[in-house]
Design a protein around this motif. Sequence first.
Motif, short mmCIF file in Angstrom:
data_model
loop_
_atom_site.label_atom_id
_atom_site.label_comp_id
_atom_site.label_asym_id
_atom_site.label_seq_id
_atom_site.Cartn_x
_atom_site.Cartn_y
_atom_site.Cartn_z
N TYR A 194 4.50 0.61 1.55
CA TYR A 194 4.56 -0.24 2.74
C TYR A 194 4.17 -1.65 2.34
CZ TYR A 194 3.50 -2.24 7.29
OH TYR A 194 3.45 -3.06 8.38
N ALA A 235 5.12 6.96 0.90
CA ALA A 235 6.03 5.82 0.93
C ALA A 235 5.27 4.52 0.63
CB ALA A 235 6.69 5.73 2.31
N VAL A 272 0.85 -1.19 0.00
CA VAL A 272 0.00 0.00 0.00
C VAL A 272 0.88 1.24 0.00
CG1 VAL A 272 -1.95 -1.08 1.18
CG2 VAL A 272 -0.17 0.06 2.54
N GLU A 273 0.29 2.35 -0.42
CA GLU A 273 1.00 3.63 -0.35
C GLU A 273 0.50 4.40 0.85
OE1 GLU A 273 0.98 5.90 -4.01
OE2 GLU A 273 1.46 7.71 -2.85
N THR A 274 1.42 4.93 1.65
CA THR A 274 1.02 5.64 2.86
C THR A 274 0.74 7.11 2.52
OG1 THR A 274 3.18 6.46 3.54
CG2 THR A 274 2.67 4.19 4.10
N PRO A 275 0.08 7.83 3.42
CA PRO A 275 -0.20 9.25 3.16
C PRO A 275 1.07 10.08 2.96
CG PRO A 275 -1.53 8.46 4.98
CD PRO A 275 -0.54 7.38 4.67
N THR A 276 2.21 9.59 3.42
CA THR A 276 3.45 10.35 3.20
C THR A 276 4.09 9.96 1.87
OG1 THR A 276 4.75 8.69 4.39
CG2 THR A 276 3.90 10.54 5.68
#
Lengths: 502, 230
Positions: free
Chosen positions: B83, B81, B75-79
């Motif tokens: 994960y 990056a 998944v893509e994090t709100p920052t």
Amino acid sequence: MSDYLDVHFRDRSNPKPTPLIVIDTKVLTNTILKSHGRPPWYGEDGQSISPAFVIGIAGGSSSGKTHVARQIVRALGSIPAVVIMSQDSFYKKHTPEEVALAFTSRFDFDHPDSIDMDLFAACLSDLKNLQQTNIPVYSFTEHQRLEETKYLYGATIIIAEGILALHDPEMRKLYDLKIFVQADSDLMLARRIARDTKERGRSVDGILEQYLRYVKPSYDNFVLPSSRHADIIVPGKNNAVAIELISTHIRRQLQQRSRHFRQKIAASLKRSLSRGPPRELSIDELGLTVLEQTPQLKGIYTVLRDRTSTRQDFIFFTDRLATLLVEKAMEMLPYREVNIETPVGVQTQGKVIDVESLCGVTILRSGGPLEQGLQRVIHDVPIGSLLVQSDSNTGEPLLFQVRMPECIRQRHRAVNTWVFLLDAQIGTGASGFMAIRVLLDHGVNPAHIIFVTFLVARNVWLENAKRHVAFLDEDGFDDAQQHKAWVVEPGMGQIGDRYYLN
Amino acid sequence: MSSSMTLTNHTAPNTKHVIPPSVFTLRRTAQLEALYTIIRNKDTSRGDFIFYSDRIIRLLVEEGLNHLPVVPKVVETPTGAQYDGVGFEGKICGVSILRAGEAMEQGLREVCRSVRIGKILIQRDEDTTLPKLFYSKLPQDIAQRYVLLLDPMLATGGSAMKAVEVITEHGVAEDRIVFINLISSPQGLKTFSTRYPAVKVITGWIDEGLNDRAYIVPGLGDFGERRYCA
């Protein structure tokens, strides 16, 4: 100056305590005035740098003490927090006979014996040493000290005012600056008559009788002689120059303290840099207990880290994770053995939590998402809160508000209280550090503080160093860079925003 | 079997009985023991009984879910990056054995939001003294789901085995059933696991045994009674 908090208005002859709406300098007592947040008052090692600055202001009744106090506060401009403590709060507990005398105006409120100087000095000493205190509340309508107390904490400057503020030697030891407000007796009497006839509807005869019987002898015997202890004598009128001198002096004192603070931080940074290049710290070095990394836990974190997760999912899984974290934290409490009987009629041995009191303290806002978990695990848990925000220029944490549960407000209870400190993540650790300092100031045993958080940046050491560089170098580090340095990667984003807003 | 009113220590490791490999217990921490102490105590109020049994149930369901499979998921994090996480695989449902099992539903739903829950009523047949099915209402697609079977007390194992029989008759494979209970007896565990070795059992605490009225000792009495009526 800014907003005024927790203002209480008490008038000796007014039948009902009136909530203060218009700020009147004459009646402002035991008040915390705040402009902006309180910057760190402790060094890298967590120890407090310097005690609060204490000013004692004495002078005859109606000499203009409160006016001088307020003018000093005003002249100082933006200072974190000022407490004005009034001697009037410290009248002793009266016997029924004394109360009866007081109602017929035959009780000597101007004599030093009417004041609980020991308690006054103890409360002042607590505040000076940056600890919480609970000052008594005196009711002029009942002529009696009330059961309730008023909790005070976190002043940088304390002003103690009262006709006998310089009378007691123990009190005098606590002052950094002693002021005596001098006014002519006839001026004070004139002000008194004007005030009491207009505002309190008293007769001139009555005022004069009380003046001659109590006020004047006390002034001559105790108040005026205490002026020889003063560092500075301020005229009771036309005193703008004197106040300017005083506030310049205080400002310089405070600046010296703050310079000392920055030097101390710089020194500790040099020390930590000499330890070698930054590296990842192990879990043990960080003193952490980490949840067992089960498939479900990883799944929960995946939902929380996913930027596309819905708000409903974010909230649900945050609550679920918070519950697991608090359950884990509960394992760290002490337990003792206990014998019980089950409904089947069997005696058996079990365990029970061996803690006098237990509470949560949330670092607002992002600690809030852990509260649901705490409440699911501890029945009726009291939860306090601290509002800590970063200064957008320096990155320094600023303390804006402290709301502590009863078990922490009272020092003798705080020493036996276990605290679950809640914050969503530890990036630089600055706000957590500040929160822990607040708890220690209240007397909480450091071994009784359990910090509960979703995420910890592994390179906290590095982040801390960066923070201090940014803090010391006033021109360097633009905003974007600073903020980038503080974001936990891969992280969960702004947990507070995702839980409460988005 | 120890008779009633003798002092026993339910923390002592039970050496008389070997725990079958399909049985998993929660880690015996002082805090878990303190939770059990509250719900075992006959003087505990109903409010406390509900609050503290819910805490144990949530821990049990969390443990049970860990026995279900997950699949890798990036998944893509709100920052911004990446994960490398995992996603939950397959659908689940709960099945509670009435009526004490119903008391575990709230704890289940706090961990698995809006999960479907089937119900089974099993009672002792007066003529044969064997457990008999009186009622069952299960999700239609139960055969495609993992099943969390809920019953707080595993005494003789009779009704649990009957429930598994009903669930498997609806097409659920044994290894897709996880049986969750708060307190079990060694005899019950043995009987159950021998009959259904592929069914995983998550139990919070293994007690000493049964008394002559088939109550678990030291136990906590009648779970449903204490949860709903006492």
